[in-house]
Design a protein around this motif. Sequence first.
Motif, PDB file in Angstrom:
ATOM      1  N   ARG A  76       0.936  -1.067   0.156  1.00 49.07           N
ATOM      2  CA  ARG A  76      -0.063   0.199  -0.073  1.00 49.07           C
ATOM      3  C   ARG A  76       0.940   1.182  -0.198  1.00 49.07           C
ATOM      4  O   ARG A  76       0.669   2.202  -0.799  1.00 49.07           O
ATOM      5  N   ALA A  77       1.835   1.229   0.877  1.00 45.95           N
ATOM      6  CA  ALA A  77       2.957   2.420   0.941  1.00 45.95           C
ATOM      7  C   ALA A  77       3.727   2.735  -0.412  1.00 45.95           C
ATOM      8  O   ALA A  77       3.742   3.646  -0.875  1.00 45.95           O
ATOM      9  N   ARG A  78       4.138   1.627  -0.992  1.00 45.20           N
ATOM     10  CA  ARG A  78       4.661   1.596  -2.572  1.00 45.20           C
ATOM     11  C   ARG A  78       3.701   2.283  -3.441  1.00 45.20           C
ATOM     12  O   ARG A  78       4.259   3.084  -4.141  1.00 45.20           O
ATOM     13  N   VAL A  79       2.505   1.547  -3.289  1.00 42.58           N
ATOM     14  CA  VAL A  79       1.585   2.347  -4.479  1.00 42.58           C
ATOM     15  C   VAL A  79       1.076   3.603  -4.281  1.00 42.58           C
ATOM     16  O   VAL A  79       1.116   4.345  -5.114  1.00 42.58           O
ATOM     17  N   GLN A  80       1.018   4.100  -2.860  1.00 45.80           N
ATOM     18  CA  GLN A  80       0.774   5.377  -2.583  1.00 45.80           C
ATOM     19  C   GLN A  80       1.909   6.510  -2.917  1.00 45.80           C
ATOM     20  O   GLN A  80       1.672   7.362  -3.554  1.00 45.80           O
ATOM     21  N   LEU A  81       3.004   5.911  -2.679  1.00 46.40           N
ATOM     22  CA  LEU A  81       4.095   6.764  -2.916  1.00 46.40           C
ATOM     23  C   LEU A  81       4.185   6.834  -4.807  1.00 46.40           C
ATOM     24  O   LEU A  81       4.493   8.068  -5.053  1.00 46.40           O
ATOM     25  N   GLU A  82       4.030   5.792  -5.247  1.00 44.57           N
ATOM     26  CA  GLU A  82       4.005   5.994  -6.857  1.00 44.57           C
ATOM     27  C   GLU A  82       2.787   6.696  -7.074  1.00 44.57           C
ATOM     28  O   GLU A  82       3.164   7.588  -8.224  1.00 44.57           O
ATOM     29  N   GLU A  83       1.566   6.763  -6.640  1.00 47.26           N
ATOM     30  CA  GLU A  83       0.586   7.700  -6.916  1.00 47.26           C
ATOM     31  C   GLU A  83       0.723   9.104  -6.826  1.00 47.26           C
ATOM     32  O   GLU A  83       0.768  10.064  -7.603  1.00 47.26           O
ATOM     33  N   GLY A  84       1.684   9.330  -5.667  1.00 44.93           N
ATOM     34  CA  GLY A  84       2.049  10.787  -5.286  1.00 44.93           C
ATOM     35  C   GLY A  84       3.018  11.300  -6.367  1.00 44.93           C
ATOM     36  O   GLY A  84       3.061  12.342  -6.565  1.00 44.93           O
ATOM     37  N   GLU A  85       4.221  10.487  -6.565  1.00 48.32           N
ATOM     38  CA  GLU A  85       4.928  10.982  -7.555  1.00 48.32           C
ATOM     39  C   GLU A  85       4.337  11.397  -8.822  1.00 48.32           C
ATOM     40  O   GLU A  85       4.734  12.409  -9.448  1.00 48.32           O
ATOM     41  N   ARG A  86       3.452  10.415  -9.478  1.00 53.92           N
ATOM     42  CA  ARG A  86       2.828  10.535 -10.685  1.00 53.92           C
ATOM     43  C   ARG A  86       2.382  11.939 -10.700  1.00 53.92           C
ATOM     44  O   ARG A  86       2.084  12.793 -11.508  1.00 53.92           O
ATOM     45  N   LEU A  87       1.468  12.285  -9.573  1.00 52.10           N
ATOM     46  CA  LEU A  87       0.580  13.277  -9.409  1.00 52.10           C
ATOM     47  C   LEU A  87       1.506  14.655  -9.424  1.00 52.10           C
ATOM     48  O   LEU A  87       1.302  15.597  -9.774  1.00 52.10           O
ATOM     49  N   ALA A  88       2.474  14.345  -8.673  1.00 52.41           N
ATOM     50  CA  ALA A  88       3.447  15.667  -8.544  1.00 52.41           C
ATOM     51  C   ALA A  88       3.944  15.815 -10.011  1.00 52.41           C
ATOM     52  O   ALA A  88       4.340  17.164 -10.205  1.00 52.41           O
ATOM     53  N   ARG A  89       4.457  14.986 -10.597  1.00 53.62           N
ATOM     54  CA  ARG A  89       4.868  15.081 -12.063  1.00 53.62           C
ATOM     55  C   ARG A  89       3.849  15.684 -12.832  1.00 53.62           C
ATOM     56  O   ARG A  89       4.211  16.739 -13.724  1.00 53.62           O
ATOM     57  N   ASN A  90       2.616  15.269 -12.892  1.00 52.17           N
ATOM     58  CA  ASN A  90       1.673  15.759 -13.606  1.00 52.17           C
ATOM     59  C   ASN A  90       1.259  17.171 -13.330  1.00 52.17           C
ATOM     60  O   ASN A  90       0.648  18.107 -14.151  1.00 52.17           O
ATOM     61  N   ASN A  91       1.131  17.326 -12.049  1.00 51.55           N
ATOM     62  CA  ASN A  91       0.868  18.714 -11.682  1.00 51.55           C
ATOM     63  C   ASN A  91       1.893  19.847 -11.633  1.00 51.55           C
ATOM     64  O   ASN A  91       1.704  21.209 -11.474  1.00 51.55           O
ATOM     65  N   TYR A  92       3.182  19.547 -11.733  1.00 53.72           N
ATOM     66  CA  TYR A  92       4.161  20.418 -11.530  1.00 53.72           C
ATOM     67  C   TYR A  92       4.319  21.468 -12.875  1.00 53.72           C
ATOM     68  O   TYR A  92       4.253  20.904 -13.945  1.00 53.72           O
ATOM     69  N   THR A  93       4.347  22.507 -12.667  1.00 52.68           N
ATOM     70  CA  THR A  93       4.544  23.796 -13.378  1.00 52.68           C
ATOM     71  C   THR A  93       6.050  24.442 -13.100  1.00 52.68           C
ATOM     72  O   THR A  93       5.966  24.955 -12.266  1.00 52.68           O
TER      73      THR A  93
END
Length: 133
Positions: free
Chosen positions: A114-131
């Motif tokens: 669960r922690a691994r999946v949550q971390l990957e999701e957070g990283e994905r969101l950060a990459r997609n929302n970074y401007t």
Amino acid sequence: KARFAWDLGPATVDVSKYPKDKQDEYALFLERCSACHTPARPINAPIFDKATWGRYAHRMHMKAGSHLLTKAQYARIVDFLAYDAMERKVKHRAEYLAELKGLYRLFADVEAERARVQLEEGERLARNNYTSP
């Protein structure tokens, strides 16, 4: 979806050697308690005495609303849980503790995933929302 290690254990009990009244109480337990959570939770939970089962069952009964159980049904479910705990968890303590230890190990693996999946999701969101500025 497991909230506790014991959620990952078996969701049924072989009650074929239990007295008829306990078999009937088991059927009631499965019918009523599985409306809100997997039967595995109470079946595998490290609870052994009737008083503690009574407190937990009362809390669940209040969460679900008093329409779920009558007082007589509530008492029958608590009787089953206490009887079953004595038969499977107290009389066969070593086997139960070994099973519980395995559930704790499995739950640790589930939590790590669960922690691994949550971390990957957070990283994905950060990459997609970074401007960039």
